[in-house]
Design an enzyme around this catalytic site. Structure first.
Site, PDB file in Angstrom:
ATOM      1  N   HIS A   1      -7.498  -5.677  -0.849  1.00 33.64           N
ATOM      2  CA  HIS A   1      -6.278  -4.870  -0.741  1.00 33.64           C
ATOM      3  C   HIS A   1      -5.184  -5.632   0.016  1.00 33.64           C
ATOM      4  CE1 HIS A   1      -3.967  -1.223  -0.869  1.00 33.64           C
ATOM      5  NE2 HIS A   1      -4.031  -0.988   0.427  1.00 33.64           N
TER       6      HIS A   1
ATOM      7  N   ASP B   1       0.091  -4.201  -4.012  1.00 32.54           N
ATOM      8  CA  ASP B   1      -1.097  -3.349  -4.168  1.00 32.54           C
ATOM      9  C   ASP B   1      -0.783  -1.912  -3.744  1.00 32.54           C
ATOM     10  OD1 ASP B   1      -3.664  -3.645  -5.317  1.00 32.54           O
ATOM     11  OD2 ASP B   1      -4.591  -3.230  -3.381  1.00 32.54           O
TER      12      ASP B   1
ATOM     13  N   SER C   1       0.830  -1.199   0.000  1.00 31.44           N
ATOM     14  CA  SER C   1       0.000   0.000   0.000  1.00 31.44           C
ATOM     15  C   SER C   1       0.873   1.260   0.000  1.00 31.44           C
ATOM     16  CB  SER C   1      -0.952  -0.055   1.196  1.00 31.44           C
ATOM     17  OG  SER C   1      -1.973   0.901   1.050  1.00 31.44           O
TER      18      SER C   1
END
Length: 340
Positions: free
Chosen positions: A267, A202, A177
């Site tokens: 996610h 991601d 992230s």
């Protein structure tokens, strides 16, 4: 696995407040302190973002090896005596793991990936603790703090090269992230050698633009950059941003996440898949697509396609793996299907 972004709900108020002429270069959805997504005009947060990019905060680096697989040895940039007294061994490969928004060095994704590496063999595993910059309800500030965190990561890597003979050619950076952008920026700013591989799990989308590669994870940040997309277009980047970009289940709505209104499950799956790839290094087989349009159209032709494995140890560096790849995944562990 802790969900990095928690509950994400696009409220009616955000939809009603959206402009008639929506321009994704001017408006962006970002999570607020209550984990609701809101449309924000980029011009309204530009000054805050610029200030945060110049901010300073402490970062900690936690070393784990076979000799101390449970209790970390904390080493600060510039503390050569602590580095010499640690279990760091320059003969072993080195891995850096960076967490995302509102996480810390103790978060699950760090432990999962760290433990898999140490199970595989003798590694130096540094967990990058940048919670002083990420552990804030203000997502805009945390996103901007990736610039400072990345530069501090680069300074630490240069320090270990100079004082511990770290081999950047056998060093990987792994980030999830916002942490994916931390390691990307870190790779850009390392001055003593070139990082071998970066894995972007991601990489966060809100507040990052495909048109600003200097401020995010991008091809060129390491000799080989691999991006893994599991929540594309929502919390994570959908466009390919690495030498090779892998799209499990076409990059969103991961199997087993159910009616994932928050998209947090999808996610975080990037971390789960990557950790599993270290224990089953040849099982996440993917088919090369002719282009990104086959990902967005969900029509990648797998018959006779070139295949590659996602993640794994060692990485795909030097194997000619490039482009975009699709792979099926299971709804529960083991997530790897072993075929395409």
């Amino acid at each position: 696995m802790k969900v990095v972004f928690g509950l994400v709900v696009i409220g009616v108020s955000a939809i009603l407040a959206s402009p008639i002429d929506y321009d994704p270069e001017e408006w962006v959805l970002i999570p607020d302190s209550d984990y609701n997504m809101h449309l924000v005009n980029l011009s309204d947060v530009t000054f805050k973002k610029a200030l945060a990019e110049r901010s300073d905060f402490a970062m900690n680096f936690y070393l784990y090896t076979k000799k101390n697989s449970v209790t970390a040895q904390q080493i600060a940039t510039g503390d050569a005596s602590a580095l010499r007294a640690s279990n760091f061994d320059p003969k072993n490969p080195t891995r850096f793991i960076a967490h995302g928004w509102r996480q810390s060095h103790t978060s699950d994704m760090n432990a999962d990936i760290r433990n898999q590496y140490l199970t595989r063999g003798a590694f130096n595993v540094f967990v990058v603790g940048w919670s002083a910059g990420s552990n804030t309800f203000d997502y805009v500030k945390a996103a901007a703090n990736t610039m400072t965190a990345g530069k501090k990561l680069a300074a630490f890597i240069d320090f270990v090269v100079a004082n511990g003979n770290l081999n950047t050619g056998d060093t990987y950076l792994i980030g999830h992230s916002l942490g994916a952008h931390v390691v990307g920026i870190g790779g850009k700013h390392v001055t003593k050698g070139k990082i071998n591989t970066i894995f972007g799990l991601d990489a966060a989308l809100p507040m990052f633009s495909i048109n600003q590669p200097s401020k995010r994870l991008a091809t060129g940040d390491a000799l080989y950059v691999e991006s893994i997309h599991t929540d594309g277009g929502a919390l994570g980047f959908e466009e390919p941003i690495g030498n090779a970009s892998f799209y499990p289940n076409y990059g969103n709505d991961q199997p087993g996440c159910g009616f994932d209104l928050t998209t947090g499950c999808s996610h975080s799956r990037s971390c789960t898949y990557f950790a599993e790839s270290l224990s089953l290094p040849n099982e996440f087989l993917a088919a090369k697509c002719s282009g990104y349009s086959e990902i967005t159209g969900k029509d990648c032709s797998i018959r006779g396609a070139t295949t590659a494995r996602m993640g794994g140890q060692p990485s795909n560096y030097g194997r000619g793996v490039e482009g975009v790849y699709y792979l099926p995944v299971n709804s529960k562990y083991p997530y790897a299907t072993g075929s395409v």
